[in-house]
Design an enzyme around this catalytic site. Structure first.
Site, PDB file in Angstrom:
ATOM      1  N   CYS A 131       0.815  -1.220   0.000  1.00 45.27           N
ATOM      2  CA  CYS A 131       0.000   0.000   0.000  1.00 45.27           C
ATOM      3  C   CYS A 131       0.850   1.273   0.000  1.00 45.27           C
ATOM      4  O   CYS A 131       0.338   2.362  -0.277  1.00 45.27           O
ATOM      5  CB  CYS A 131      -0.959   0.005   1.187  1.00 45.27           C
ATOM      6  SG  CYS A 131      -0.191  -0.371   2.762  1.00 45.27           S
ATOM      7  N   ILE A 480      44.903  13.368  25.755  1.00 45.10           N
ATOM      8  CA  ILE A 480      46.031  13.019  26.611  1.00 45.10           C
ATOM      9  C   ILE A 480      45.946  11.536  26.941  1.00 45.10           C
ATOM     10  O   ILE A 480      44.921  10.897  26.712  1.00 45.10           O
ATOM     11  CB  ILE A 480      46.042  13.858  27.910  1.00 45.10           C
ATOM     12  CG1 ILE A 480      44.692  13.713  28.655  1.00 45.10           C
ATOM     13  CG2 ILE A 480      46.331  15.323  27.610  1.00 45.10           C
ATOM     14  CD1 ILE A 480      44.618  14.478  29.951  1.00 45.10           C
ATOM     15  N   SER A 481      47.019  10.985  27.479  1.00 44.74           N
ATOM     16  CA  SER A 481      47.032   9.545  27.761  1.00 44.74           C
ATOM     17  C   SER A 481      46.928   9.222  29.245  1.00 44.74           C
ATOM     18  O   SER A 481      46.860   8.054  29.621  1.00 44.74           O
ATOM     19  CB  SER A 481      48.307   8.916  27.201  1.00 44.74           C
ATOM     20  OG  SER A 481      49.457   9.567  27.704  1.00 44.74           O
ATOM     21  N   ASP A 500      44.789   2.059  31.894  1.00 46.47           N
ATOM     22  CA  ASP A 500      44.097   1.597  33.108  1.00 46.47           C
ATOM     23  C   ASP A 500      42.592   1.522  32.866  1.00 46.47           C
ATOM     24  O   ASP A 500      41.922   0.558  33.252  1.00 46.47           O
ATOM     25  CB  ASP A 500      44.374   2.551  34.284  1.00 46.47           C
ATOM     26  CG  ASP A 500      45.828   2.562  34.705  1.00 46.47           C
ATOM     27  OD1 ASP A 500      46.487   1.521  34.554  1.00 46.47           O
ATOM     28  OD2 ASP A 500      46.292   3.616  35.180  1.00 46.47           O
TER      29      ASP A 500
END
Length: 514
Positions: A131, A480-481, A500
């Site tokens: 339809c 940043i790390s 971490d």
């Protein structure tokens, strides 16, 4: 006692006395509430501010052959189409899907452009049915050729709102605007004594079916808005923070672009500035007294938006007279204040609504049902996955350096402990800076010998009671790390690195079966 029907008859006869909320304050001060209740019939209010919880239902009409829209985009902004074949709901905060535009253009801008009569690109797709065989559509629409364009806002017109400040060391970007570091500014968003729900704080005259000024046209209150809150602290009868809200409806085809704006909060996203005015019938002396409240009597809490939590710390309480003066004093320091909403526009709305009533073009409506004035308190969403705080992460023993250390000694320390970040502290373990293995290599290459000459003094930090998810975003945001964790007494506790967090996320996902 007066009734709304009696006031309407006075409006029809041209005998009604209508004043703005700003005028009512002085009238009651000079003549008292009893006399004001006899003399005044209607008090008009106004507000013009950012109201993110806004949107519109749009009906596009059927194509030939027909299409059942499942994905719909208006000027690149997605509208929700899971309600019917050619109906969509566009939300004010939905961002553009076009990468180079992103959050700088959103649903709010589409709504303003429609009200301004601009052509809007419509792109739709469908999976196709017997339809509804058409599967793709690209055309342009405008407000005139839409069957309906109905603004339906789930939560508008907050009854008071917090003012925002930032106690952190970095600029943050919020729905309250840009907040400078170290309490550099205060942002607030209310018309104060002109604000509609502050003039009827217990909702004695406002309810389902109340006719209002909405973006330059007639609109209606549908009922309580989402997050409607009645269980709040009050002073001088009005809430000191966000409380009641309204769900509203209006015809966009009748709206005036002077009273609606699409806007973008920097680095946050789009929002819609909505112009609203509510007439308050003065039925008795109590309502006269309520509508006479002044900016000085309306308490507003200044909250720390630098804390990424639902319940933000209260820095101090102020009022709208102080906030509108341009500055407040905190700890002996003058801090600039700025409104996120427009008082000028709010007053214009109150005056325009007053004009409509005086001309007999706007009659008041009897609410079908008054808004809840008690027993309504929104609940927070429970996150069933355990939230891990920074202080719960297992980290390596803290290794630090002193600004007067020799760079070669610092390099040996980093190699011996297999670390890439070293916080630089004083004798009390207070943070002075940070140095990375790249900083050390760069210093050696340039022949520098003292750590204080190469360390970074402006450090991105984390607090021990912050969620790890928040810190992960901070690390990503600043590219940043790792960053140091600071205790409540501002001492360095440990370092947390992206590695971490990755280990933590991995173990948590395994535990959750993800």
């Amino acid at each position: 006692m007066k009734t709304i029907d009696e006031i309407n008859q006075r409006i029809k006869d041209g005998d009604a006395v209508v004043v703005t909320a700003a005028e009512m304050t002085q009238i009651v001060k000079e003549n008292g509430a009893d006399k004001a209740a006899e003399d005044i019939d209607v008090v008009t209010t106004g507000t013009f501010g950012a109201m993110c919880s806004s949107g519109a239902f749009l009906n596009f009409g059927h194509t030939d052959p027909p299409i059942k829209m499942t994905k719909t985009y208006l000027n690149g902004v997605e509208a929700y189409s899971g309600i019917a074949a050619v109906d969509s709901y566009i939300g004010a905060t939905q961002p553009s899907r076009i990468p180079e535009i992103g959050i700088d253009y959103g649903g709010a801008h589409v709504m303003e452009d429609l009200i301004r009569g601009k052509d809007i690109e419509l792109i739709a797709s469908s999976y196709g049915t017997d339809c509804y065989p058409l599967t793709d559509l690209k055309t342009h629409i405008n407000i005139e050729n839409l069957n309906e364009a109905i603004m339906v806002n789930p939560r508008n017109c907050y009854q008071n709102y917090a003012a925002a400040i930032n106690t952190t060391d970095e600029t943050i970007y919020t729905y309250m605007g840009t907040l400078l570091p170290n309490m550099g500014n205060v942002s607030f968003s209310s018309a104060g004594a002109l604000s509609p729900l502050l003039n009827d704080p217990y909702f004695k005259t406002i309810g389902m079916g109340t006719k209002i000024f909405m973006c330059g046209a007639e609109g209606y209150v549908i009922g309580e808005g989402t997050q409607h809150n009645t269980e709040v602290q009050r002073k001088n009868g009005v809430p000191v923070n966000g409380a009641g809200t309204l769900m509203l409806k209006g015809d966009m085809k009748q709206m005036d672009p002077e009273y609606v704006r699409g806007a973008t909060m920097p680095k946050y996203g789009s929002t819609l500035y909505v112009g609203l005015g509510i007439p308050i019938p003065i039925l008795n002396s109590d309502m006269a007294q309520r509508t006479a409240i002044s900016d000085e009597d309306i308490v507003c809490q200044i909250m720390d938006y630098g804390t990424p939590k639902r319940n933000k710390p209260i820095v101090m309480e102020s009022n709208y007279k102080q906030l509108r003066s341009g500055s407040v004093e905190i700890n002996g320091v003058e801090i600039e204040t700025s409104p996120l909403s427009s008082y000028k526009k709010a007053l214009e709305i109150a005056l325009e609504l007053k004009s409509w009533i005086n001309k007999g073009d706007f009659l008041l409506s009897n609410p079908v049902k008054l808004l809840k004035s008690e027993g309504s308190s929104p609940r927070p969403l429970e996150i069933r996955r355990q939230i891990v705080l920074v202080n719960e992460i297992k980290s390596k023993p803290l290794i630090t350096a002193n600004p007067n250390d020799d760079i070669r000694d610092v390099a040996k320390r980093m190699v011996q402990n297999s670390i890439n970040h070293l916080p630089v502290v004083d004798a009390d373990q207070k943070l002075l800076g940070i140095v990375t293995s790249w900083d050390i290599a760069n210093a050696v290459a340039k022949g520098k010998t003292m750590l204080k000459d190469v360390m970074t003094k402006k450090v991105v930090i984390a607090r021990e009671d912050e969620p790890v998810d928040v810190i992960a975003r901070r690390i990503d945001k600043h590219e940043i790390s790792g960053l140091p964790i600071i205790s409540k007494n501002n001492r360095v506790m440990c370092m947390i690195t992206a590695e971490d967090i990755s280990r933590l996320m991995c173990s948590r996902n395994l535990k959750d079966g993800v």
